[in-house]
Design an enzyme around this catalytic site. Structure first.
Site, PDB file in Angstrom:
ATOM      1  N   PRO A   1     -19.984 -27.087  -8.569  1.00  0.00           N
ATOM      2  CA  PRO A   1     -18.728 -27.692  -8.092  1.00  0.00           C
ATOM      3  C   PRO A   1     -17.503 -27.118  -8.798  1.00  0.00           C
ATOM      4  O   PRO A   1     -16.386 -27.263  -8.309  1.00  0.00           O
ATOM      5  CB  PRO A   1     -18.894 -29.182  -8.412  1.00  0.00           C
TER       6      PRO A   1
ATOM      7  N   GLU B   1     -27.740 -31.649 -15.281  1.00  0.00           N
ATOM      8  CA  GLU B   1     -26.288 -31.796 -15.375  1.00  0.00           C
ATOM      9  C   GLU B   1     -25.590 -30.449 -15.288  1.00  0.00           C
ATOM     10  O   GLU B   1     -24.386 -30.366 -15.115  1.00  0.00           O
ATOM     11  CB  GLU B   1     -25.903 -32.492 -16.687  1.00  0.00           C
TER      12      GLU B   1
HETATM   13  N1  4GX Z   1     -21.248 -26.588  -4.558  1.00  0.00           N
HETATM   14  N2  4GX Z   1     -24.164 -28.893  -7.373  1.00  0.00           N
HETATM   15  C1  4GX Z   1     -25.005 -27.502  -9.209  1.00  0.00           C
HETATM   16  C2  4GX Z   1     -25.888 -28.523 -11.227  1.00  0.00           C
HETATM   17  C3  4GX Z   1     -24.669 -28.344 -12.026  1.00  0.00           C
HETATM   18  C4  4GX Z   1     -23.994 -29.438 -12.549  1.00  0.00           C
HETATM   19  C5  4GX Z   1     -22.860 -29.238 -13.283  1.00  0.00           C
HETATM   20  C6  4GX Z   1     -23.150 -26.917 -12.979  1.00  0.00           C
HETATM   21  C7  4GX Z   1     -22.458 -27.969 -13.529  1.00  0.00           C
HETATM   22  C8  4GX Z   1     -22.573 -27.821  -5.787  1.00  0.00           C
HETATM   23  C9  4GX Z   1     -21.464 -27.837  -4.923  1.00  0.00           C
HETATM   24  C10 4GX Z   1     -23.152 -28.999  -6.444  1.00  0.00           C
HETATM   25  C11 4GX Z   1     -24.670 -30.078  -8.019  1.00  0.00           C
HETATM   26  C12 4GX Z   1     -24.855 -27.644  -7.721  1.00  0.00           C
HETATM   27  C13 4GX Z   1     -24.851 -29.882  -9.499  1.00  0.00           C
HETATM   28  N3  4GX Z   1     -24.250 -27.094 -12.267  1.00  0.00           N
HETATM   29  N4  4GX Z   1     -22.934 -26.562  -5.913  1.00  0.00           N
HETATM   30  N5  4GX Z   1     -25.613 -28.687  -9.797  1.00  0.00           N
HETATM   31  N6  4GX Z   1     -20.771 -28.889  -4.545  1.00  0.00           N
HETATM   32  O1  4GX Z   1     -22.726 -30.082  -6.177  1.00  0.00           O
HETATM   33  O2  4GX Z   1     -22.141 -25.813  -5.175  1.00  0.00           O
END
Ligand code: 4GX
Length: 249
Positions: free
Chosen positions: A93, A120
């Site tokens: 995100p 996370e």
């Molecule tokens: N667009 N997610 C990644 C794990 C995460 C959590 C925190 C990094 C930091 C998402 C989105 C998305 C959920 C993928 C949490 N990674 N990815 N994941 N919206 O919500 O791409």
């Protein structure tokens, strides 16, 4: 194109029916060899005895963090499986928003490597060391990066040469066409019957005047974009072709 995915849920990326990437357009792209999706389980590269890939966050707090070592070793090993250089992408995100422009750019790469984290997030130091392109598919929170990776794969794969038939060309998709450098939403579509529950198909579509139909569709696209997504009319598309169309906005 080769697309590698690093994930702890590799079975989500099956390329045979009824899996999401095994049906419809992405399924056809895979069956015809125009794309090869290779999902690798990060767990296979963990060097600890329980094949753990996550650990508790320093500083406390809820949830778990993907460790540096398994992800780094998985990226190194997977990249060595093919001589093509992979464009590294981390779904998060916090990333740059995914747009059709970015999808088009990625569709021109010979190889992508998508990192789909659960938990996370991923330890920031391995993100820094890998320096991937960080991409978000929207301002909402998923349970993991896998569905975001599949959205990106679907959008990219349909742009690969030979994947779409003439009857499903992407030239008229929302966002693809440009008018004076703006990408517009799509126009409404109708099929038989000519009247349904008292609702008629617009007369212009039945008249057979293809010039008039094209004008009507463009007007519909402009109107829908103006009311639903005015932000698109201030987004100037880079490298817009010279156009005699009136400037918008
Ligand atoms: N667009 N997610 C990644 C794990 C995460 C959590 C925190 C990094 C930091 C998402 C989105 C998305 C959920 C993928 C949490 N990674 N990815 N994941 N919206 O919500 O791409």
């Amino acid at each position: 194109m080769r697309i590698d995915v690093l994930t702890t849920f590799p079975e989500m990326f099956a390329s045979t029916p009824p899996a999401a990437l095994g049906v419809s357009i992405p399924g056809r792209a895979a069956a015809s060899g125009r794309v090869e999706v290779v999902a690798t389980d990060v767990r296979d590269y963990s060097d600890n005895k329980h094949n753990k890939t996550d650990d508790r966050p320093f500083g406390g707090g809820p949830g778990m963090v993907m460790m540096c070592q398994p992800l780094w070793d998985a990226v190194t090993a997977v990249e060595a499986m093919d001589t093509r250089v992979a464009r590294r992408v981390y779904l998060t995100p916090q990333g740059t928003p995914l747009t059709q422009r970015l999808v088009e750019e990625l569709s021109r790469e010979p190889r992508l490597l998508l990192i789909a984290g659960h938990y996370e997030g991923v330890d920031e130091r391995v993100i820094q060391a890998l320096s991937p392109l960080e991409i978000s598919i929207g301002d909402y929170v998923l349970s993991g990066g896998e569905l975001a990776a599949m959205v990106l794969i679907d959008a990219v794969v349909r742009l690969l040469p030979g994947v779409l038939g003439d009857h499903e060309s992407n030239q008229q998709d929302s966002f693809s066409a440009q008018v004076a450098g703006h990408r517009l939403l799509d126009c409404p579509h109708y099929t038989r019957p000519r009247e349904w529950q008292g609702r008629a198909v617009p007369d212009v579509l039945l008249g057979g005047d293809h010039g008039l139909i094209a004008k009507w569709r463009l007007a519909q696209r402009l109107e829908r974009t103006t009311y639903r997504r005015p932000d698109l009319l201030t987004d100037q598309v880079e490298a817009s072709p010279p156009s005699s169309e009136p400037k918008l906005g």
